[in-house]
Design a protein around this motif. Structure first.
Motif, PDB file in Angstrom:
ATOM      1  N   THR A   1      14.179  -8.169  -8.482  1.00 44.36           N
ATOM      2  CA  THR A   1      15.459  -9.053  -8.424  1.00 44.36           C
ATOM      3  C   THR A   1      15.207 -10.527  -9.014  1.00 44.36           C
ATOM      4  N   THR A   2      13.888 -10.885  -8.866  1.00 47.57           N
ATOM      5  CA  THR A   2      13.638 -12.178  -9.615  1.00 47.57           C
ATOM      6  C   THR A   2      14.072 -12.085 -11.143  1.00 47.57           C
ATOM      7  N   GLU A   3      13.551 -10.760 -11.539  1.00 47.61           N
ATOM      8  CA  GLU A   3      13.951 -10.591 -13.149  1.00 47.61           C
ATOM      9  C   GLU A   3      15.193 -10.682 -13.240  1.00 47.61           C
TER      10      GLU A   3
ATOM     11  N   ILE B   1      13.866 -28.845  -2.488  1.00 48.40           N
ATOM     12  CA  ILE B   1      12.675 -28.400  -2.103  1.00 48.40           C
ATOM     13  C   ILE B   1      11.714 -29.301  -2.315  1.00 48.40           C
ATOM     14  N   GLU B   2      10.469 -29.203  -1.295  1.00 52.10           N
ATOM     15  CA  GLU B   2       9.631 -30.175  -1.355  1.00 52.10           C
ATOM     16  C   GLU B   2       8.589 -30.191  -2.502  1.00 52.10           C
ATOM     17  N   ALA B   3       9.158 -30.393  -3.738  1.00 55.18           N
ATOM     18  CA  ALA B   3       8.249 -29.940  -4.979  1.00 55.18           C
ATOM     19  C   ALA B   3       8.685 -31.104  -6.003  1.00 55.18           C
ATOM     20  N   THR B   4       7.770 -31.223  -6.957  1.00 51.37           N
ATOM     21  CA  THR B   4       8.118 -32.112  -8.185  1.00 51.37           C
ATOM     22  C   THR B   4       7.733 -31.353  -9.445  1.00 51.37           C
TER      23      THR B   4
ATOM     24  N   SER C   1      19.485 -24.628 -17.520  1.00 50.94           N
ATOM     25  CA  SER C   1      18.776 -23.606 -16.773  1.00 50.94           C
ATOM     26  C   SER C   1      17.227 -24.156 -16.524  1.00 50.94           C
ATOM     27  N   PHE C   2      17.028 -23.650 -15.190  1.00 48.92           N
ATOM     28  CA  PHE C   2      15.902 -24.124 -14.779  1.00 48.92           C
ATOM     29  C   PHE C   2      14.926 -22.923 -14.191  1.00 48.92           C
ATOM     30  N   VAL C   3      14.097 -22.215 -15.019  1.00 49.60           N
ATOM     31  CA  VAL C   3      13.473 -21.245 -14.773  1.00 49.60           C
ATOM     32  C   VAL C   3      12.026 -21.104 -14.601  1.00 49.60           C
ATOM     33  N   PRO C   4      11.478 -20.351 -13.477  1.00 47.37           N
ATOM     34  CA  PRO C   4      10.083 -20.216 -13.858  1.00 47.37           C
ATOM     35  C   PRO C   4       9.695 -19.452 -15.090  1.00 47.37           C
TER      36      PRO C   4
ATOM     37  N   VAL D   1       8.507 -19.351  -6.589  1.00 51.26           N
ATOM     38  CA  VAL D   1       9.404 -18.941  -7.558  1.00 51.26           C
ATOM     39  C   VAL D   1      10.821 -18.495  -7.253  1.00 51.26           C
ATOM     40  N   ARG D   2      10.852 -18.113  -5.850  1.00 47.31           N
ATOM     41  CA  ARG D   2      12.317 -17.786  -5.531  1.00 47.31           C
ATOM     42  C   ARG D   2      12.995 -18.988  -5.182  1.00 47.31           C
ATOM     43  N   GLU D   3      12.341 -19.987  -4.556  1.00 44.01           N
ATOM     44  CA  GLU D   3      13.046 -21.313  -4.251  1.00 44.01           C
ATOM     45  C   GLU D   3      13.199 -21.853  -5.731  1.00 44.01           C
ATOM     46  N   LEU D   4      12.448 -22.167  -6.800  1.00 38.27           N
ATOM     47  CA  LEU D   4      12.743 -22.583  -7.938  1.00 38.27           C
ATOM     48  C   LEU D   4      13.921 -21.876  -8.439  1.00 38.27           C
ATOM     49  N   LEU D   5      14.265 -20.562  -8.208  1.00 43.12           N
ATOM     50  CA  LEU D   5      15.304 -19.857  -8.730  1.00 43.12           C
ATOM     51  C   LEU D   5      16.514 -20.380  -8.243  1.00 43.12           C
ATOM     52  N   ALA D   6      16.535 -21.047  -6.939  1.00 47.13           N
ATOM     53  CA  ALA D   6      17.594 -21.084  -6.163  1.00 47.13           C
ATOM     54  C   ALA D   6      18.098 -22.719  -6.216  1.00 47.13           C
ATOM     55  N   VAL D   7      17.147 -23.403  -7.264  1.00 48.40           N
ATOM     56  CA  VAL D   7      17.494 -24.721  -7.512  1.00 48.40           C
ATOM     57  C   VAL D   7      19.090 -24.965  -8.001  1.00 48.40           C
TER      58      VAL D   7
END
Lengths: 264, 271
Positions: free
Chosen positions: A43-45, A108-111, A164-167, A182-188
């Motif tokens: 799904t991630t791919e 998300i709580e990330a930088t 685009s902003f992808v892992p 990774v899934r959280e990053l994909l949802a940003v």
């Protein structure tokens, strides 16, 4: 095991090993986790691929528009008053100043910390690739963000707009602990990242200036054979005019950015 | 438990198989679109004309039409160079028992009114053509025995002449092309002011037009360039990064339709 007939293709030894495995609770859990991961990774791919397709679609649309404009104007930009061209190597050198830039990843709580910035051609789009590292507590995931330089209201200003902003991960071998991140990053939402992106001011001002200020100069000349001389102070009027841009058309080719403006 | 795991594994494998197959289709679609994008890029490269080629780091151009518009704008309805005397040396005439002179240099005035400028551009220079009308005036004093008088005198009529001037570019830099417009025609024409002082005689004061209008205009064509690239990061307060870009090996080209400056750039590190 009644389901053995489903593995009829397997040898007797393999079936025995599989039975042993299935009867082992630890093996069962590991298998369950692996199956979840593989399903999730697929799904991630898919999300990554869709993101890349979307980006490419945008590049195609922009390129078609540029091609149509060029065809309508015999390969030129049409009439213009002023032109500025800046080469890609110069822009890339300047964009290097963004290395080390840190911004919060919205939602998300990330930088994210920018490692490298590279301007390149993606069709007709001035695409900027940002290599970054997303960090969330002790987790780190490599990110590739693709932005495009979009003109803003001020002449000569271009905003980095994230497309685009992808892992950047090998999803079949992904560390299970990073999978959720990774899934959280994909949802940003990329438009929210764009709000935090910088504006690049090309080495251009918002206007040109023609002419000069008023000035005085003295001239001495002979007025009679006697002789007598007269010195006059000559006043030359101001001629300055500073028209401003009322429209700018940008074109990006691999070698640099071309901006053509109309002045009023 | 075993049945459950097996069932789940089978379902998952089926879903995964479908997902992987679907992803393979997406990969094919992506490759196809990337090829289309590359083809379009090639087509663009073939379609672009000379305006999209440069072997330098920076290129600035200004259309001569814009310069024409500027010249017309700043000289309409006219363009007037004015002059006023600030010092006088010697008498106009000094004979046996009489004297003629300009007492107050501030009474001496001249005005050169130019019609709107018409510019023509040729390789590496531009020329200016127009007409000017010169007006000059003075107050002249005379003294002889019991006579002590003065008279106001002016050009009658004012002198009108065609004018030619040429612009010389000085010290072009990447952002600025400085110019000085100097008169080339007429070369030797005076605006003559005849002053009749009655018994003291008639005197003519000559105002050399080519000296009064030696420099018609002076200024810059500032091409809107600045020696830095700035990056503004929208933090609170905004963070500004300034990168110096210093030009070198600049060249100036004046053509019939464009003034062009090109240079290479040294990109400095952020301060």
């Amino acid at each position: 095991v009644q389901e053995d007939d489903r593995f009829i293709a397997l040898s007797r030894e393999d079936r025995a090993m599989l039975r042993t495995l299935l009867e082992n609770r630890a093996a069962q859990l590991l298998m369950l986790f692996g199956v979840m991961c593989v399903t999730g990774c697929a799904t991630t791919e898919r999300q990554l691929l869709l993101s890349q397709i979307d980006l490419t679609d945008k590049g195609i649309v922009q390129s078609r528009q540029m091609m149509a404009q060029l065809q309508a104007q015999s390969g030129g930009p049409g009439p213009y008053d002023a032109k500025i061209y800046i080469s890609t190597p110069v822009l890339n050198d300047a964009l290097n100043a963004l290395s080390g830039l840190t911004f919060a990843i919205p939602g998300i709580e990330a930088t994210a910390n920018v490692n490298q910035v590279r301007l390149t051609r993606y069709g007709a789009m001035p695409a900027v690739f940002l290599d970054a590292q997303a960090k969330k507590s002790h987790l780190t995931v490599k990110i590739v963000a693709t932005a495009v330089l979009i003109p803003v209201d001020t002449p000569g200003d271009l905003k980095l707009s994230i497309l685009s902003f992808v892992p950047d991960v090998q999803w079949y071998w992904i560390d299970i602990t990073k999978w959720i991140f990774v899934r959280e990053l994909l949802a940003v939402q990329v438009n929210k990242i764009t709000d935090q992106m910088p504006i690049i001011h090309l080495p251009a001002q918002g206007s040109v200036t023609l002419g000069g200020p008023a000035m005085d100069q003295d001239v001495t000349f002979q007025v009679s054979p006697t002789p007598s001389y007269l010195t006059m102070r000559i006043h030359i009027p101001a001629t300055q005019w500073s028209p401003t841009y009322n429209s700018i058309r940008y074109y990006f080719l691999g070698d640099g950015i071309y901006a053509f403006g109309d002045l009023q | 438990m075993i049945r459950g795991v097996l069932f789940f594994a089978l379902v998952a494998a089926m879903i995964d198989g479908t997902a992987v197959a679907s992803n393979n289709d997406l990969k094919k679609e992506l490759l196809q679109k990337q090829k289309e994008l590359m083809d379009l890029s090639s087509q663009i490269d073939q379609a672009v004309g000379p305006e999209f080629h440069s072997d330098r780091d920076v290129q600035l151009k200004l259309a001569t039409d814009l310069i024409q518009n500027w010249a017309r704008k700043v000289t309409t309805p006219d363009y007037a160079i004015t002059a006023q005397g600030i010092a006088v040396q010697g008498d106009i005439d000094d004979g046996n028992g009489y004297k003629v002179w300009i007492d107050n240099p501030g009474d001496t005035k001249a005005a050169l009114r130019f019609n709107p400028f018409l510019l023509t551009f040729s390789p590496q220079q531009f020329e200016l053509n127009t007409y000017l009308t010169a007006h000059a005036e003075a107050r002249v004093w005379g003294k002889a025995l019991f006579i002590n008088t003065n008279v106001f005198c002016a050009t009658t009529p004012d002198v009108t002449t065609p004018v030619q001037a040429v612009a010389t570019e000085t010290s072009p830099t990447i952002g600025d092309v400085a110019y000085v417009v100097t008169l080339t025609q007429p070369t030797n024409l005076n605006a003559a002011v005849a002053c009749g002082l009655g018994g003291l005689g008639n005197y003519t004061i000559y105002f050399p037009i080519n000296q009064l209008a030696g420099v018609i205009a002076k200024g810059d064509f500032s091409l809107g360039y600045q020696n830095k690239i700035e990056i503004t990061v929208p933090t609170t307060p905004p963070q500004k990064i300034s990168i110096n870009v210093m030009a070198k090996d600049q060249t100036l080209t004046i053509g019939s339709d464009m003034i062009e400056v090109e240079a290479n750039l040294d990109v400095g590190s952020r301060p």
